[in-house]
Design a protein around this motif. Structure first.
Motif, short mmCIF file in Angstrom:
data_model
loop_
_atom_site.label_atom_id
_atom_site.label_comp_id
_atom_site.label_asym_id
_atom_site.label_seq_id
_atom_site.Cartn_x
_atom_site.Cartn_y
_atom_site.Cartn_z
N VAL A 47 0.81 -1.12 0.07
CA VAL A 47 0.10 -0.10 -0.01
C VAL A 47 0.97 1.32 -0.07
N ILE A 48 0.65 2.10 -1.00
CA ILE A 48 1.30 3.47 -1.01
C ILE A 48 0.39 4.32 -0.50
N LEU A 49 0.64 5.03 0.68
CA LEU A 49 0.01 6.15 1.06
C LEU A 49 0.15 7.63 0.38
N LYS A 50 -0.71 8.28 0.15
CA LYS A 50 -0.53 9.45 -0.56
C LYS A 50 -1.49 10.61 0.27
N THR A 51 -0.89 11.77 0.08
CA THR A 51 -1.64 12.95 0.56
C THR A 51 -3.03 12.91 0.07
N GLY A 52 -4.13 12.86 1.08
CA GLY A 52 -5.50 12.86 0.51
C GLY A 52 -6.02 14.01 0.18
N ASP A 53 -7.40 13.96 -0.12
CA ASP A 53 -8.15 15.18 -0.66
C ASP A 53 -8.86 15.98 0.33
N SER A 54 -8.78 15.79 1.50
CA SER A 54 -9.31 16.55 2.75
C SER A 54 -8.27 17.43 3.10
N THR A 55 -9.01 18.52 3.50
CA THR A 55 -8.06 19.90 4.10
C THR A 55 -8.68 19.98 5.29
N ILE A 56 -8.09 19.45 6.37
CA ILE A 56 -8.61 19.85 7.78
C ILE A 56 -7.73 21.05 8.33
N THR A 57 -8.04 22.22 8.61
CA THR A 57 -7.34 22.93 8.88
C THR A 57 -7.16 23.15 10.78
N ASP A 58 -8.00 22.33 11.35
CA ASP A 58 -7.73 22.49 12.77
C ASP A 58 -6.68 21.71 13.19
N LYS A 59 -5.42 22.30 13.68
CA LYS A 59 -4.42 21.52 13.75
C LYS A 59 -4.43 20.35 14.93
N GLU A 60 -5.28 20.68 15.90
CA GLU A 60 -5.66 19.63 17.10
C GLU A 60 -5.99 18.45 16.58
N LYS A 61 -7.26 18.51 15.63
CA LYS A 61 -7.65 17.63 14.89
C LYS A 61 -6.87 16.83 14.09
N VAL A 62 -6.12 17.35 13.48
CA VAL A 62 -5.01 16.67 12.40
C VAL A 62 -4.22 15.91 13.42
N ALA A 63 -3.69 16.29 14.57
CA ALA A 63 -2.86 15.69 15.41
C ALA A 63 -3.32 14.56 16.09
N THR A 64 -4.87 14.73 16.51
CA THR A 64 -5.50 13.48 16.83
C THR A 64 -5.68 12.44 15.82
N LEU A 65 -5.92 12.82 14.68
CA LEU A 65 -6.04 11.97 13.52
C LEU A 65 -4.53 11.29 13.54
N PHE A 66 -3.46 11.75 13.39
CA PHE A 66 -2.21 11.23 12.98
C PHE A 66 -1.85 10.31 14.42
N LYS A 67 -2.46 10.66 15.55
CA LYS A 67 -1.77 9.96 16.80
C LYS A 67 -2.58 8.64 16.71
N GLY A 68 -4.02 8.68 16.33
CA GLY A 68 -4.63 7.38 15.92
C GLY A 68 -4.18 6.60 14.80
N HIS A 69 -3.62 7.27 13.99
CA HIS A 69 -3.02 6.50 12.81
C HIS A 69 -1.84 5.73 13.21
N MET A 70 -1.11 6.24 14.10
CA MET A 70 0.24 5.67 14.64
C MET A 70 -0.09 4.44 15.61
N GLU A 71 -1.29 4.82 16.36
CA GLU A 71 -1.92 3.89 17.27
C GLU A 71 -2.42 2.49 16.43
N ASN A 72 -2.97 2.78 15.43
CA ASN A 72 -3.50 1.85 14.54
C ASN A 72 -2.55 0.98 14.13
N ILE A 73 -1.47 1.58 13.59
CA ILE A 73 -0.27 0.74 12.98
C ILE A 73 0.10 -0.21 14.09
N GLY A 74 0.34 0.27 15.42
CA GLY A 74 0.91 -0.53 16.52
C GLY A 74 -0.15 -1.75 16.63
N LYS A 75 -1.27 -1.56 16.36
CA LYS A 75 -2.63 -2.56 16.61
C LYS A 75 -2.42 -3.78 15.56
N LEU A 76 -2.13 -2.87 14.19
CA LEU A 76 -2.07 -4.03 13.23
C LEU A 76 -0.96 -4.91 13.27
#
Length: 152
Positions: A47-76
């Motif tokens: 799987v190649i991950l690319k920059t998506g089409d969504s533009t979220i300007t709320d930095k806290e929300k982006v940080a939360t999503l990427f924290k979840g991204h990293m946690e999900n990697i650990g679970k997988l």
């Protein structure tokens, strides 16, 4: 002359000693446990991950999503569904990272990607390709844990 004869006699033996190694013995039970075919290979989903089409300007929300991204990697990884994950350096194609899933089908890889908050939110999008690689690939993970000084 006798020395030359002995040297010439030893040369073929030296060559055979280099090509035969006790570590090269086929291990059927290991191959079977890893799902290896006759070549020691198997299918994965790359799987190649690319920059998506969504533009979220709320930095806290982006940080939360990427924290979840990293946690999900650990679970997988813990579930032995993901064996390679990592980011790319900045590039013009907007490739952000890659995964190699142990799943054998694109549909199974899509199901795993649906558990990733950064993918679900559209911050990342994925391209999925079947990939034929060494069945021994998952065996590197325990060694990585031994050299990883700190977690993300």
């Amino acid at each position: 002359m006798l020395r030359l004869f002995l040297v010439l006699m030893l040369i073929p033996m030296a060559g055979s000693a280099q090509t035969e190694s006790p570590g090269n013995a086929y291990n059927k039970s290991l191959a079977d446990s890893l799902g290896a075919d006759e070549y020691g290979m198997r299918m994965y989903q790359f799987v190649i991950l690319k920059t998506g089409d969504s533009t979220i300007t709320d930095k806290e929300k982006v940080a939360t999503l990427f924290k979840g991204h990293m946690e999900n990697i650990g679970k997988l990884v813990a579930a032995k569904q993901l064996i390679i994950a990592g980011p790319f350096a900045k590039n013009p194609q907007q490739y952000r990272g890659l995964y190699i899933f142990t799943t054998k089908t694109q549909e199974a890889a899509e199901a795993l990607l649906a558990t990733d908050p950064a993918v679900k939110s559209g911050l990342l999008k994925a391209e999925i390709y079947g990939w034929y690689g060494s069945a021994a690939l998952p065996l590197y993970l325990p060694f990585h844990q031994q050299i990883e000084k700190s977690k993300h």
